[in-house]
Design a protein around this motif. Structure first.
Motif, PDB file in Angstrom:
ATOM      1  N   GLU A 106       0.866  -1.180   0.000  1.00 51.36           N
ATOM      2  CA  GLU A 106       0.000   0.000   0.000  1.00 51.36           C
ATOM      3  C   GLU A 106       0.909   1.238   0.000  1.00 51.36           C
ATOM      4  N   SER A 138      -1.924   3.869  -6.789  1.00 51.74           N
ATOM      5  CA  SER A 138      -3.193   3.234  -6.413  1.00 51.74           C
ATOM      6  C   SER A 138      -3.242   3.013  -4.912  1.00 51.74           C
ATOM      7  N   SER A 174      -8.952   2.274  -4.936  1.00 55.33           N
ATOM      8  CA  SER A 174      -9.556   0.942  -4.952  1.00 55.33           C
ATOM      9  C   SER A 174     -10.884   1.030  -4.222  1.00 55.33           C
ATOM     10  N   HIS A 232     -14.166  -0.833  -5.144  1.00 62.44           N
ATOM     11  CA  HIS A 232     -14.609  -2.221  -5.003  1.00 62.44           C
ATOM     12  C   HIS A 232     -16.010  -2.435  -4.449  1.00 62.44           C
ATOM     13  N   ASN A 291      -9.396 -11.782  -9.689  1.00 63.77           N
ATOM     14  CA  ASN A 291      -8.484 -12.876  -9.973  1.00 63.77           C
ATOM     15  C   ASN A 291      -8.547 -13.826  -8.788  1.00 63.77           C
TER      16      ASN A 291
HETATM   17  N1  SAH Z   1      -2.567  -1.142  -2.166  1.00 56.74           N
HETATM   18  C1  SAH Z   1      -2.937  -0.530  -3.422  1.00 56.74           C
HETATM   19  C2  SAH Z   1      -2.329  -1.256  -4.621  1.00 56.74           C
HETATM   20  C3  SAH Z   1      -2.805  -2.658  -4.656  1.00 56.74           C
HETATM   21  S1  SAH Z   1      -2.985  -3.629  -6.079  1.00 56.74           S
HETATM   22  C4  SAH Z   1      -4.443  -0.507  -3.536  1.00 56.74           C
HETATM   23  O1  SAH Z   1      -5.110  -1.090  -2.705  1.00 56.74           O
HETATM   24  O2  SAH Z   1      -4.950   0.147  -4.445  1.00 56.74           O
HETATM   25  C5  SAH Z   1      -3.861  -2.793  -7.314  1.00 56.74           C
HETATM   26  C6  SAH Z   1      -5.322  -3.173  -7.464  1.00 56.74           C
HETATM   27  O3  SAH Z   1      -5.538  -4.565  -7.661  1.00 56.74           O
HETATM   28  C7  SAH Z   1      -6.150  -2.768  -6.260  1.00 56.74           C
HETATM   29  O4  SAH Z   1      -7.320  -2.170  -6.716  1.00 56.74           O
HETATM   30  C8  SAH Z   1      -6.437  -4.101  -5.623  1.00 56.74           C
HETATM   31  O5  SAH Z   1      -7.576  -4.026  -4.797  1.00 56.74           O
HETATM   32  C9  SAH Z   1      -6.599  -4.989  -6.824  1.00 56.74           C
HETATM   33  N2  SAH Z   1      -6.466  -6.417  -6.570  1.00 56.74           N
HETATM   34  C10 SAH Z   1      -5.645  -7.045  -5.697  1.00 56.74           C
HETATM   35  N3  SAH Z   1      -5.806  -8.369  -5.763  1.00 56.74           N
HETATM   36  C11 SAH Z   1      -6.744  -8.590  -6.698  1.00 56.74           C
HETATM   37  C12 SAH Z   1      -7.337  -9.781  -7.229  1.00 56.74           C
HETATM   38  N4  SAH Z   1      -7.002 -10.987  -6.779  1.00 56.74           N
HETATM   39  N5  SAH Z   1      -8.270  -9.619  -8.185  1.00 56.74           N
HETATM   40  C13 SAH Z   1      -8.602  -8.400  -8.646  1.00 56.74           C
HETATM   41  N6  SAH Z   1      -8.086  -7.259  -8.200  1.00 56.74           N
HETATM   42  C14 SAH Z   1      -7.162  -7.358  -7.227  1.00 56.74           C
END
Ligand code: SAH
Length: 350
Positions: free
Chosen positions: A163, A194, A217, A219, A293
């Motif tokens: 993060e 991000s 993020s 979601h 994913n």
């Molecule tokens: N800590 C930062 C960066 C993380 S990764 C953040 O939270 O934004 C970047 C993006 O991928 C984030 O939106 C995260 O929530 C998402 N992400 C992480 N694992 C994932 C997965 N298995 N499937 C889909 N998106 C995922």
């Protein structure tokens, strides 16, 4: 190397100039040294042939020179995406991704070893946070990748493990070094950070005088659902996060990105699309839908094609700019920290 050794790749040019003076060298050596590190992407002091040998050996005694070791590299036969596992000086392993687009080469970097945010669907956080990355370790992911392909990297996204707002000072230092004219000189407009939504970090970043793109993020369109996916939602509600993002837009003029990972049966029905449209409709941003994913440690599943399409169409009808993230490097597997995780568990089993 002792505790007092300076992390030289994380220094800004002004700091390096002071340091070089401290070592009793002429100030102009600082710029040469800086360019060797950040422009010519030297992997060691030995490559810096126009610096006096004595100066180089003084440097190697008194500093740490970050240079990541490529432990493994996978290249997709479909789209040329490359996934790198890099070894750090202390033996930790991190993951970075190169994506090749028509408009240029984009690199996704990690900002921490592991993560402590605990998002339920994310592999990077399963073992918690090991440590922050230094600015030099963030930079060197890009440097090693650019060197290995022999082509310029034009875009950087801080969207790998970690993060970024939880490693704030190193993040800002990293951005300044990466966009410096004596370094790779990557435009701040081509850098995206991000975050899971750490409000004080977002507010602080809006005051730095930088023009990087902020991705949130999101979601989920409400706190109840968001809390089931992201523990940080217990700390900062949407009524705090979204105004902080709006302020970021107002201060920087940079359009926002909202990431929305679609999870079957959790956040992917039209009712949620409707609420989402209401939330971000006037936020000067675009929505990036990411089919989740699945990771084997959790039972979240991807929304089906029709649900994704319907969700997208609904937002479009409301005039919202929306994209569905294309899955890159499908044949080389493991997105979002899963590669590192599988590498580490394989090593453990050896
Ligand atoms: N800590 C930062 C960066 C993380 S990764 C953040 O939270 O934004 C970047 C993006 O991928 C984030 O939106 C995260 O929530 C998402 N992400 C992480 N694992 C994932 C997965 N298995 N499937 C889909 N998106 C995922």
């Amino acid at each position: 190397m002792g505790m007092e050794n300076r992390d030289i790749k994380s220094m800004e040019l002004s700091e390096l100039t002071e340091y070089v003076k401290e070592l009793g060298e002429k100030p102009f050596r600082a710029k040469q040294l800086y360019q060797w590190m950040h422009q010519k992407l030297a992997a060691s002091f030995d490559e810096m042939t126009n610096l006096p040998k004595e100066f180089r050996s003084k440097l190697s005694e008194s500093t740490v020179y970050t240079s990541l070791e490529t432990v493994q590299m996978f290249e997709s036969g479909i789209d040329g995406t490359r996934k790198y596992l890099f070894g750090l000086g202390d033996g930790n392993i991190i993951e970075s991704v190169l994506m090749r687009y028509r408009h240029g080469n984009s690199v996704c970097i990690s900002s921490q070893v592991g993560c402590r945010m605990g998002c339920r669907f994310c592999a990077s956080t399963l073992d918690g946070l090991t440590r922050n990355l230094t600015a030099g370790e963030m930079l060197d992911q890009i440097y090693r990748i650019q060197s290995s392909i022999g082509e310029r990297v034009s875009n950087v996204v801080v969207m790998g493990s970690g993060e970024p707002m939880d490693n704030y000072d190193n993040l800002v230092r990293f951005i300044r070094l990466l966009s410096d004219e004596n370094g790779l000189n990557i435009s701040q407009r081509n850098i995206t950070v991000s975050t899971c939504g750490i409000v004080p970090g977002i507010r602080r970043l809006s005051e730095e005088g930088l023009s990087v793109t902020l991705a949130l993020s999101l979601h989920a369109p409400n706190d109840e659902v968001r809390k089931t996916l992201m523990p940080i939602a217990n700390r900062y509600s949407l009524s705090e996060v979204l105004p902080a993002c709006r302020e970021y837009y107002e201060k920087t003029g940079r359009r926002l990105t909202f990431e929305y990972s679609l999870v079957r049966g959790v956040n992917d029905n039209l009712e949620e699309a409707k609420k989402l449209a209401g939330l971000v409709g006037n936020m000067h941003g675009h929505v990036n839908l990411i089919p989740v994913n699945p990771i084997k440690e959790r039972d979240y599943r991807q929304s089906d094609r029709e649900a994704i399409e319907a969700f997208k169409t609904y937002l479009e009808k409301k005039g919202i700019n929306v994209t569905v993230r294309r899955e890159m490097g499908r044949d080389i597997g493991g997105a979002c920290g899963q590669l590192r995780k599988s590498y580490l568990s394989k090593k453990e089993g050896e």
